[in-house]
Scaffold this active site. Structure first.
Site, PDB file in Angstrom:
ATOM      1  CG  ASP A  55      -1.776  -1.100   1.294  1.00  0.00           C
ATOM      2  OD1 ASP A  55      -2.189  -1.671   0.220  1.00  0.00           O
ATOM      3  OD2 ASP A  55      -2.594  -1.381   2.309  1.00  0.00           O
ATOM      4  CE1 TYR A 101       3.465  -6.502   3.380  1.00  0.00           C
ATOM      5  CE2 TYR A 101       2.578  -8.734   3.382  1.00  0.00           C
ATOM      6  CZ  TYR A 101       2.768  -7.611   2.965  1.00  0.00           C
ATOM      7  OH  TYR A 101       2.530  -7.229   1.666  1.00  0.00           O
TER       8      TYR A 101
END
Length: 359
Positions: free
Chosen positions: A91, A146
């Site tokens: 993002d 992540y």
């Protein structure tokens, strides 16, 4: 003398033609590139063709691939021509230390050096490997890891803790954070953790393999901690909302029971932590490696030799950006101020009923 000049001119023209011939002769091969980048100032990884005001990481990458001669110019406009696929669409503002893209390129000499010469210093190609012709980095990826780096005052209790940089995370609070993060492990319905899915959408079910927060450390007088999460795949904003909800519980805004509720069918108000601290650490290709990694033609998609380069890149570009941006723009501190606005107690149905009654 005059003839000498002419010979030089002819030679330089011949060199250019040789380079062109070399490009035409270089066969196109399917490869993967290991990428690291600092995402600040970019609208995510994925390119939006025709939308030039929103700059993405892929805009810079494709431009470098064309300028270095790895792909023909017309492929830059249509990425399907080079069978381009990214492993994860990060993002806006999100960084990566181990993003993988797959594509067909001409395998020119000194290819990595040439691509990097046309990239800004905060985007680097750290490795390259040949893969099978049908390889697709998104479909062949079994899991993604992540990390999320945050100032620990995010976990300071709203009623009885210092709320700023002086805060230091104690072992008891860290234990509670880890107990809550561990609840996410396994398969759950995460429809409340993204804006795109309804409660009965089968694709809202996601499998989380591990999630934990590491020991805190101090940088420039501010204490930080890093949360790691490994899952099969993630939906838009899912990780930021998973972390946002744990922060809301630890700070004392929401009850622990909200977690179970959020996996049910009702709509639950889940806050979304800032994008700044999120980093795509690693992508995993375990099935592919078992099948092709030792077939004698292809290497396993492991990057042990590049680990040091990855660590150096993070220290140079990713961590300083997170720390300095947090100090200057106070993204976590400002976001924490919005937590009291959320309604963690009632469901969407109750909220609608209350609104009707108050009218």
């Amino acid at each position: 003398e005059e003839n000498g000049h002419q010979n030089k001119r002819l030679k330089s023209n011949a060199d250019e033609e040789d380079a062109e011939d070399q490009n035409k002769k270089s066969p196109k091969r399917k490869i993967v590139l290991l990428m690291a980048y600092s995402g600040k100032g970019y609208h995510g990884m994925q390119r939006n063709v025709g939308s030039s005001q929103f700059k993405t990481i892929e805009d810079d990458l494709v431009s470098a691939l064309v300028r270095s001669g790895c792909i023909p110019e017309n492929h830059g406009e249509d990425m399907k021509k080079m069978s381009f696929q990214r492993c994860a669409r990060t993002d806006k503002g999100v960084s990566a230390a181990g993003q993988i893209v797959s594509l067909k390129v001409r395998l020119i000499d000194d290819i990595l050096e040439k691509i990097n010469n046309h990239l800004p210093s905060h985007i680097r190609i750290l490795g390259l490997k040949r893969v099978t012709g049908g390889f697709n980095s998104k479909n062949k990826c079994d899991a993604r890891t992540y990390s999320y780096m945050l100032p620990t005052f995010a976990f300071a209790h709203k009623d009885h803790d210092v709320q700023e940089e002086l805060y230091r995370l104690d072992t008891e609070t860290l234990g509670r954070v880890n107990k809550l993060l561990a609840c996410y492990k396994g398969t759950h319905n995460f429809h409340n953790f993204t804006s795109q899915k309804g409660p009965r959408d089968p694709s809202a079910k996601r499998y989380i393999m591990e999630m934990y927060c590491g020991e805190p450390f101090v940088r420039e007088n501010m204490e930080f901690a890093v949360i790691k999460v490994k899952g099969q795949s993630f939906m838009m904003h899912q990780i930021r909302k998973m972390i946002g909800l744990v922060i809301a519980i630890v700070k004392g805004y929401a009850a622990e029971s909200i977690m179970e509720r959020s996996w049910g069918e009702e709509k639950v108000d889940v806050p979304k932590a800032p994008g700044l601290g999120l980093v795509l650490e690693k992508v995993h290709f375990e099935k592919y490696n078992r099948r092709f990694g030792n077939d004698g033609l292809h290497e396993p998609l492991e990057w042990t030799e590049e680990e040091e380069k990855i660590a150096v890149f993070k220290e140079q570009y990713i961590y300083p950006t997170i720390i300095n941006t947090e100090r200057e723009e106070k993204s976590m501190a400002n976001w924490l101020n919005t937590l009291p606005i959320h309604d963690f107690n009632s469901s969407a149905v109750e909220m609608q009923t209350n609104n009707k009654n108050s009218k």
